[in-house]
Design a protein around this motif. Structure first.
Motif, PDB file in Angstrom:
ATOM      1  N   GLY A  76       0.854  -1.185   0.000  1.00  0.00           N
ATOM      2  CA  GLY A  76       0.000   0.000   0.000  1.00  0.00           C
ATOM      3  C   GLY A  76       0.887   1.232   0.000  1.00  0.00           C
ATOM      4  O   GLY A  76       1.289   1.753  -1.038  1.00  0.00           O
ATOM      5  N   THR A  77       1.265   1.684   1.224  1.00  0.00           N
ATOM      6  CA  THR A  77       2.064   2.909   1.336  1.00  0.00           C
ATOM      7  C   THR A  77       3.567   2.664   1.204  1.00  0.00           C
ATOM      8  O   THR A  77       4.315   3.548   0.831  1.00  0.00           O
ATOM      9  CB  THR A  77       1.850   3.545   2.721  1.00  0.00           C
ATOM     10  N   GLY A  78       4.011   1.471   1.632  1.00  0.00           N
ATOM     11  CA  GLY A  78       5.454   1.225   1.719  1.00  0.00           C
ATOM     12  C   GLY A  78       6.041   1.670   3.052  1.00  0.00           C
ATOM     13  O   GLY A  78       7.260   1.752   3.203  1.00  0.00           O
ATOM     14  N   GLY A  80       6.002  -0.201   5.568  1.00  0.00           N
ATOM     15  CA  GLY A  80       6.589  -1.426   6.113  1.00  0.00           C
ATOM     16  C   GLY A  80       7.517  -2.102   5.119  1.00  0.00           C
ATOM     17  O   GLY A  80       7.680  -3.320   5.159  1.00  0.00           O
ATOM     18  N   THR A 136      -0.763   5.223  15.522  1.00  0.00           N
ATOM     19  CA  THR A 136      -0.438   6.595  15.905  1.00  0.00           C
ATOM     20  C   THR A 136      -0.325   7.523  14.703  1.00  0.00           C
ATOM     21  O   THR A 136      -0.452   8.730  14.841  1.00  0.00           O
ATOM     22  CB  THR A 136       0.905   6.633  16.669  1.00  0.00           C
ATOM     23  N   GLY A 141      -0.777   2.711   6.316  1.00  0.00           N
ATOM     24  CA  GLY A 141      -1.861   2.039   5.611  1.00  0.00           C
ATOM     25  C   GLY A 141      -2.701   1.185   6.551  1.00  0.00           C
ATOM     26  O   GLY A 141      -2.171   0.470   7.413  1.00  0.00           O
ATOM     27  N   ILE A 151      -1.450  -1.977  16.851  1.00  0.00           N
ATOM     28  CA  ILE A 151      -1.510  -1.522  18.248  1.00  0.00           C
ATOM     29  C   ILE A 151      -1.548   0.004  18.251  1.00  0.00           C
ATOM     30  O   ILE A 151      -0.569   0.654  17.881  1.00  0.00           O
ATOM     31  CB  ILE A 151      -0.287  -2.034  19.042  1.00  0.00           C
ATOM     32  N   VAL A 202      -5.000  -8.659  -0.294  1.00  0.00           N
ATOM     33  CA  VAL A 202      -6.233  -8.115   0.278  1.00  0.00           C
ATOM     34  C   VAL A 202      -6.677  -6.936  -0.589  1.00  0.00           C
ATOM     35  O   VAL A 202      -5.865  -6.088  -0.968  1.00  0.00           O
ATOM     36  CB  VAL A 202      -5.975  -7.660   1.732  1.00  0.00           C
ATOM     37  N   ARG A 357       5.969   1.301  24.683  1.00  0.00           N
ATOM     38  CA  ARG A 357       4.518   1.377  24.817  1.00  0.00           C
ATOM     39  C   ARG A 357       4.031   0.417  25.899  1.00  0.00           C
ATOM     40  O   ARG A 357       4.531  -0.699  26.002  1.00  0.00           O
ATOM     41  CB  ARG A 357       3.826   1.026  23.497  1.00  0.00           C
ATOM     42  N   TYR A 417       7.203  -8.101  17.798  1.00  0.00           N
ATOM     43  CA  TYR A 417       5.936  -7.594  17.256  1.00  0.00           C
ATOM     44  C   TYR A 417       6.028  -7.519  15.737  1.00  0.00           C
ATOM     45  O   TYR A 417       6.940  -6.884  15.196  1.00  0.00           O
ATOM     46  CB  TYR A 417       5.626  -6.219  17.859  1.00  0.00           C
ATOM     47  N   ALA A 455       5.979  -9.180   4.115  1.00  0.00           N
ATOM     48  CA  ALA A 455       6.954  -8.550   4.999  1.00  0.00           C
ATOM     49  C   ALA A 455       7.744  -9.604   5.778  1.00  0.00           C
ATOM     50  O   ALA A 455       8.959  -9.530   5.871  1.00  0.00           O
ATOM     51  CB  ALA A 455       6.248  -7.588   5.942  1.00  0.00           C
TER      52      ALA A 455
END
Ligand SMILES: Cc1cc2nc3c(=O)[nH]c(=O)nc-3n(C[C@H](O)[C@H](O)[C@H](O)COP(=O)(O)OP(=O)(O)OC[C@H]3O[C@@H](n4cnc5c(N)ncnc54)[C@H](O)[C@@H]3O)c2cc1C
Length: 477
Positions: A76-78, A80, A136, A141, A151, A202, A357, A417, A455
């Motif tokens: 999508g955005t890149g 990740g 945050t 994406g 999260i 997806v 976090r 994570y 990923a």
């Protein structure tokens, strides 16, 4: 599976005729822009880039790739893109033009096409007094974030974003379009909710929304010299707060950029950021012990839910960056001291931000009908990163992020994570062991040829037991 670096021109013409979106090959004007990830430090050179405009385009592109023996990297955005394997000979299938979002305030659900960013969802949901389980940053994406878990600021109250997904539309590696939910192709539905994007492309996600119109949220800024005191106090405070509070402790070195307001520009801070699902009076009372430390700047206020995405001050434009993170089983005093020694006021570090976090709450309880990350035993989550405006800084920043991660090794949880693991790592390093085993079997059913590049890769289970390398990752055979 065989791949080639170049595709015959006449074959590309067939693809261009089959899809509405644009198609770029190396040498085409627009190829460099089409392959550019949000993370500007990434330099992937796929054999072809397809800018899909619709689910039908995605299906055509997948079928074309399979016919030509190419592997497919959905993106999508890149944001990740850092852990991705090299895309030589592969198709980069970008969904960034598929950004439609529909909100149903009555059923309290949203439907987001695969290329939507979180701001495409949070702004319209906010108009109905509802909130999605966004992260945050407004420009991360929805799809990549949710597939890897997700999260955000409401996590301790409502859990992982992945476990609030109610349906997913997917083009399988065989080119079949399916709509999955709890009763249609439940294995596929389970896999995409926290297990990453290794079983298909997806094209849309549907998710539950929650009745959140406003929150009491913001940050307390302290001079970096007080980092040890602030982080110890924040850690003790996290033992006392209800699930309605999600917070983080942070060391932040703000660059001297003109877009950063004058009192903060070019300065170093220790911060506590938090969001409280409740009113200002109760929020102020909860925050009391930290406020009494006397912050230099206090931005807490009652804000509309969409404004949550400004609290963390994530960059609003693409930047070159490197980083890494880890789930922490705990974050005791000795761990805080390690962190402050490596990144605090006396440290010489290129890291811009090191955050920890607070997890627990709903994240720690098994979610009913959950996907590949049913609950999270880790109590804290660390991420360390920095910007890399010159190529020489890439190695330096990476080494410092790794050093922070290594220093906290005594407190690491049994896996990392998914969304914060930015070094290339198999899915076995970022999922519970039982989930990884089930994912391998689902991968064998839907993608036995390993056509999808994700990923964190998953090797289809062939009923064998593979050796582990030193990171606990299963070795490629
Ligand atoms: C500034 C910043 C803030 C962040 N904040 C948070 C946060 O608060 N909480 C959190 O959990 N994470 C956070 N992250 C991590 C983020 O969730 C991951 O980087 C995530 O992978 C980004 O998803 P994306 O779709 O934007 O990225 P992409 O790079 O486009 O996608 C990442 C991966 O997701 C998979 N994928 C994407 N689209 C599809 C698709 N259509 N079909 C199949 N697979 C797909 C692919 O494997 C792809 O490689 C943050 C990252 C950044 C850079």
């Amino acid at each position: 599976m065989t791949t080639s670096d170049t595709i015959a021109g006449h074959d590309l013409e067939t693809l261009r005729e089959a899809v509405t979106g644009e198609v770029f090959a190396p040498g085409d004007a627009g190829y460099d822009q089409a392959r550019q990830a949000w993370n500007l430090a990434i330099d992937e050179r796929p054999a072809v880039v397809v800018m899909a405009e619709s689910a039908a385009d995605v299906a055509q592109a997948v079928r074309f790739a399979r016919t030509h023996g190419m592997r497919i990297a959905p993106q999508g955005t890149g944001h990740g893109a850092e852990p991705l394997e090299p895309l030589r000979g592969a198709m980069l299938l970008r969904t960034s033009r598929m950004r439609s979002v529909r909100i149903d305030p009555v059923s309290r659900t949203a439907r987001a096409d695969a290329g939507a960013m979180w701001q495409d969802v949070t702004v319209p949901t906010g108009e109905h007094g509802l909130a999605a389980l966004a992260g945050t940053s407004p420009n991360v994406g929805v799809t990549g974030y949710t597939l890897g878990g997700g999260i955000g600021w409401l996590a301790r109250r409502y859990g992982l974003a992945a476990n609030s997904v109610t349906a997913a539309e997917i083009v399988t590696p065989s080119g079949r379009f399916v709509r999955t939910d709890a009763s249609h192709e439940p294995d596929l539905f389970w896999a995409v909710r926290g297990g990453g994007g290794s079983v298909g492309v997806v094209t849309a996600l549907e998710m539950r929304l929650y009745p959140v119109r406003e929150l009491y949220a913001g940050a307390l800024f302290f001079p970096l010299q007080r980092a040890a005191q602030v982080l110890h106090a924040w850690r003790a405070w996290t033992d006392t707060v209800p699930d309605e509070v999600t917070s983080l402790g942070r060391i932040l070195r703000l660059p001297p950029l003109p877009e950063i307001p004058e009192p903060l520009r070019g300065r170093d801070f220790a911060l506590v950021e938090a969001a409280y699902l409740g009113d200002a009076d109760a929020g102020s009372e909860l925050l009391g012990p930290l406020r009494r430390l006397g912050p230099e700047l206090d931005t807490f206020a009652t804000i509309p839910a969409p404004r949550l995405q400004q609290v963390h001050m994530d960059p609003d434009q693409p930047v070159p960056n490197q980083g890494d993170g880890a789930f922490l089983a705990d974050f005791p005093a000795a761990a805080i001291d390690e962190l402050v020694a490596l990144a605090g006021p006396d440290a010489d570090t290129p890291l811009l931000s090191i955050e920890v976090r607070h997890l627990g709450g709903a994240l720690a309880r098994p979610a009913p009908g959950a996907g590949a990350q049913p609950d999270i035993g880790a109590r804290y989550l660390m991420f360390a990163g920095g910007i890399t405006p010159t190529p020489e800084l890439v190695g330096t920043v990476r080494a410092h992020a790794q050093a922070v991660k290594d220093a906290l090794a005594p407190w690491h949880a049994s896996y990392d994570y998914y969304n914060f693991e930015e070094t290339p790592a198999m899915a076995s390093a970022v999922l519970p062991a039982a989930s990884y085993r089930r994912l391998r079997e689902i991968k064998a059913s839907y993608d036995p040829d390993q056509a999808i590049i994700s990923a964190h890769p998953v090797w289809p289970s062939r009923g064998d037991t593979r050796p582990n390398n030193s990171h606990g990752n299963e070795m490629e055979s």
